[in-house]
Scaffold this active site. Structure first.
Site, mmCIF file in Angstrom:
data_model
loop_
_atom_site.group_PDB
_atom_site.id
_atom_site.type_symbol
_atom_site.label_atom_id
_atom_site.label_comp_id
_atom_site.label_asym_id
_atom_site.label_seq_id
_atom_site.Cartn_x
_atom_site.Cartn_y
_atom_site.Cartn_z
ATOM 1 N N ARG A 196 -26.015 -5.931 4.488
ATOM 2 C CA ARG A 196 -25.417 -7.210 4.105
ATOM 3 C C ARG A 196 -25.747 -8.323 5.094
ATOM 4 O O ARG A 196 -25.515 -9.492 4.812
ATOM 5 C CB ARG A 196 -23.896 -7.050 3.991
ATOM 6 N N LYS A 224 0.839 -1.190 0.000
ATOM 7 C CA LYS A 224 0.000 0.000 0.000
ATOM 8 C C LYS A 224 0.880 1.249 0.000
ATOM 9 O O LYS A 224 1.872 1.313 0.718
ATOM 10 C CB LYS A 224 -0.903 0.021 1.242
ATOM 11 N N GLU A 241 -20.040 -8.964 8.023
ATOM 12 C CA GLU A 241 -21.168 -8.412 8.774
ATOM 13 C C GLU A 241 -22.168 -9.481 9.198
ATOM 14 O O GLU A 241 -22.754 -9.387 10.286
ATOM 15 C CB GLU A 241 -21.884 -7.351 7.923
#
Length: 642
Positions: free
Chosen positions: A399, A285, A371
């Protein structure tokens, strides 16, 4: 003002067709220029920087090797798609990222033919890619489908469900695992790259397929031993046993920044006549921009920043953010009750759970992008006496709706749902707006739903949620800063289902739920100037309704208007149903409900979005005069009025 970096080679690339005309030797220079352009653009717009910097070489290599857009390239989540946008005809608009009428911060089908599938929620790319593989098969179209998924997104069960399905079908799908954080298995330099090229090449794959066909003539126990021996030999050097068990041909790990490694392996994958392939690329990253390399977390999502120093320009807040108020209030309640625990689905800082974690690390659970699991896990905690707070954004709680219904609501388990990002969220646009939770939770029997009108109310609601043990409870609050009210030392326990009168008026009553309360009060002040003093009430609860308050407002006013930061079918609908059931609409009462427009709204500043929706003070005033027949004053308000 920045004039932009020198990018002579990038200037020649308007589409991937131009990129494919370049030689392999030119691509490192292109990567350097693309990275410089990305940093300069995001420094002016803000947005997701670190992930995009990490996939520069990977994005170039994919577009160089594959025939996009005929070949389908699907990015998961979308945080990593900015380099892709620059290379696919959108460079001239890249400095409009996440702005009103500008480019989306995520992939979006309506924006470009190079975005075959929209992505902003995590872990969808493999499922979507598999669907496209089958669509091409049924239509007799020869094309490659490439799904690029980050390692964080691989923590969601949906990714494994899709891989299991693809492996069972032996579908010809290419999945690239962009491993930029947890580094499942580190690349080991030249030997790793050599082995990856070897096992992805035609010779090895051809021999493997021939051996498979030969083994089919052997007894089953010999077939099984041969398969396991081949898998063991290959994965002993490369890893990837889990993916092999799911039916994928595993290649890697490889250096995702080394084009000399990426290009031959992608070409091998393109040309291979095998089932699903997973290429494991390890990236960094923030690659190539020192501030982002040194602080990947701070440069995942950024405000505008100085390219030279990396310093981000953030306005000094006038009041604490709702997220911070929630985190601090939850810590305070946990100090009084050792049964309080906090759960987040890979969003600790976004939900304020990071504040709680610093105080109570042993009582904090980050379950990853999962979730569904988070909700049922919270249900298990609640079933055995704990007080779980499952802090999930409104848009992400969607979700896990089945788990909310089946594992929590039906069993009347006291799971607390702090719902951040209620209403419009600005630059993240339609995919992250908290539009539907009042409607989708409000229809569930026994659910308590609160909405904070200001930051002090949020603190009261945290305390109320901690003390409430009768069943599931949710409290919602917007993104951003509070309104600057005086804060209590500790929250108070609110009476369930009771609102409050904020100011008394005459002909007009405005009943607000949630973060529009400030604008309801401003609207009332403006109505005073027209000789229409208005009553303003804060409903506090969408469920159970404060029916006594509603009936009082209905009987004592000519016009009742409800205001909420939610979709049609929410609070206003609940109020209308009660008014109808009680016959309160038969006595000349005018009733109007203001809510979010019945459409998905593109990104803009939150203030602008509420202005367009008619949910700011001006919109409320216009709605009042429109309902009273004063069209010359109402003009054309933007409110959604039912």
């Amino acid at each position: 003002m920045s004039t932009g970096p020198e990018t002579p080679l990038l200037d020649t690339v308007r589409t991937p067709a131009d990129l494919r005309a370049l030689s392999d030797d030119q691509l490192p220079q292109l990567a350097e220029e693309l990275r410089a352009e990305l940093v300069d653009a995001v420094s002016q717009t803000g947005g997701h920087l670190g992930a995009g910097l990490g996939v520069v070489e990977l994005t170039i290599a994919i577009h160089h090797v594959f025939n996009t857009p005929h070949d389908r390239l699907i990015f998961d989540v979308g945080h990593q798609c900015y380099p892709h946008k620059i290379l696919t005809g959108r460079r001239d608009r890249i400095r409009t990222l996440r702005k009103e009428n500008g480019l989306s911060g995520f992939t979006k089908r309506a924006e470009s033919e190079y975005d075959p599938f929209g992505a902003a929620h995590s872990s969808t790319s493999i499922s979507a890619g598999l669907g496209m593989v089958e669509a091409a098969r049924h239509q007799g179209i020869a094309r490659n489908v490439i799904s690029v998924i980050g390692d964080g997104a691989m923590s969601a069960g949906m990714a494994y469900e899709a891989m299991n399905n693809a492996g069972h079908m032996d579908a010809r799908q290419i999945v690239i695992l962009n491993d930029n954080d947890m580094s499942i298995a580190p690349p080991t330099g030249a030997m790793s790259a050599y082995l990856a090229r070897l096992v992805s090449g035609r010779t090895y794959i051809g021999l493997r397929e021939a051996a498979k066909q030969f083994s089919k003539r052997m007894p089953k126990f010999i077939q099984d031993k041969a398969r396991k021996t081949e898998e063991y030999t290959r994965t002993f050097f490369s890893g990837g046993t889990l993916f092999e068990e799911l039916g994928f041909f595993y290649v890697g790990p490889i250096d995702g920044h080394n084009l000399n490694h990426l290009l031959p392996i992608l070409r091998n994958a393109r040309d291979a006549e095998v089932g699903p392939i997973l290429i494991h690329a390890v990236t960094q990253k923030g690659k190539g921009y020192a501030p982002a390399e040194q602080a990947a977390d701070k440069y995942h999502g950024v405000a505008k920043f100085d390219v030279i120093t990396g310093a981000q320009a953030k306005a000094k807040p006038n009041a604490p953010s709702y997220t911070k108020v929630f985190g601090q209030a939850l810590v305070q309640e946990a100090e009084h009750d050792d049964r309080v625990v906090a759960i987040t689905a890979a969003m600790p800082s976004g939900t304020g759970v990071d504040i709680f974690e610093k105080a109570f690390p042993d009582r904090t659970y980050d379950v990853g992008i999962a979730e569904q699991h988070a909700v049922t896990f919270a249900g298990g905690l609640a079933a055995d006496g704990m007080k779980p707070f499952a802090a999930i954004y409104s848009t992400f709680l969607q979700r896990a709706y089945d788990q909310v219904v089946h594992d929590v609501a039906i069993q009347k388990l006291p799971v607390r749902f702090p719902i951040d990002r209620a209403g419009f969220v600005g630059a993240d646009g339609q995919t992250h707006a908290g539009s539907f939770d009042i409607a989708y939770l409000g229809c569930l029997p026994g659910f308590v739903i609160m909405a904070a009108g200001d930051e002090a109310e949020l603190k009261h609601m945290v305390r109320t949620a901690t003390e409430y043990d009768e069943g599931p409870l949710a409290f919602r609050y917007p993104r951003g800063e509070g309104v600057g009210v005086e804060m209590p030392e500790r929250g108070e326990v609110l009476e369930i289902g009771r609102g409050r009168i904020m100011r008394e008026g005459g002909k007009v009553a405005i009943l607000s739920l949630g973060g529009r309360l400030k604008h309801a009060l401003l609207a009332a002040e403006r109505l005073d100037g027209f000789g229409l003093p208005a009553t303003v009430a804060d409903a506090r609860f969408a469920k159970p309704l404060d029916t006594a308050l509603i009936e009082q407002l209905a009987r004592n006013h000519e016009l009742l208007i409800t205001v909420e930061e939610g979709s049609i079918g929410g609070f206003g609908s609940f109020v209308a149903q009660h008014l109808f059931n009680e016959g309160l609409l038969d006595n000349g009462l005018k009733y109007r409900s203001l809510f979010l427009p019945d459409r998905f709204m593109d990104q803009a500043s939150p203030d602008r979005m509420y202005e367009v929706a008619g949910l700011d003070a001006d919109g409320i005033v216009k709605a009042v005069f429109g309902a009273l027949g004063r069209e010359e004053i109402a003009q054309e308000g933007g409110a959604s009025i039912a």
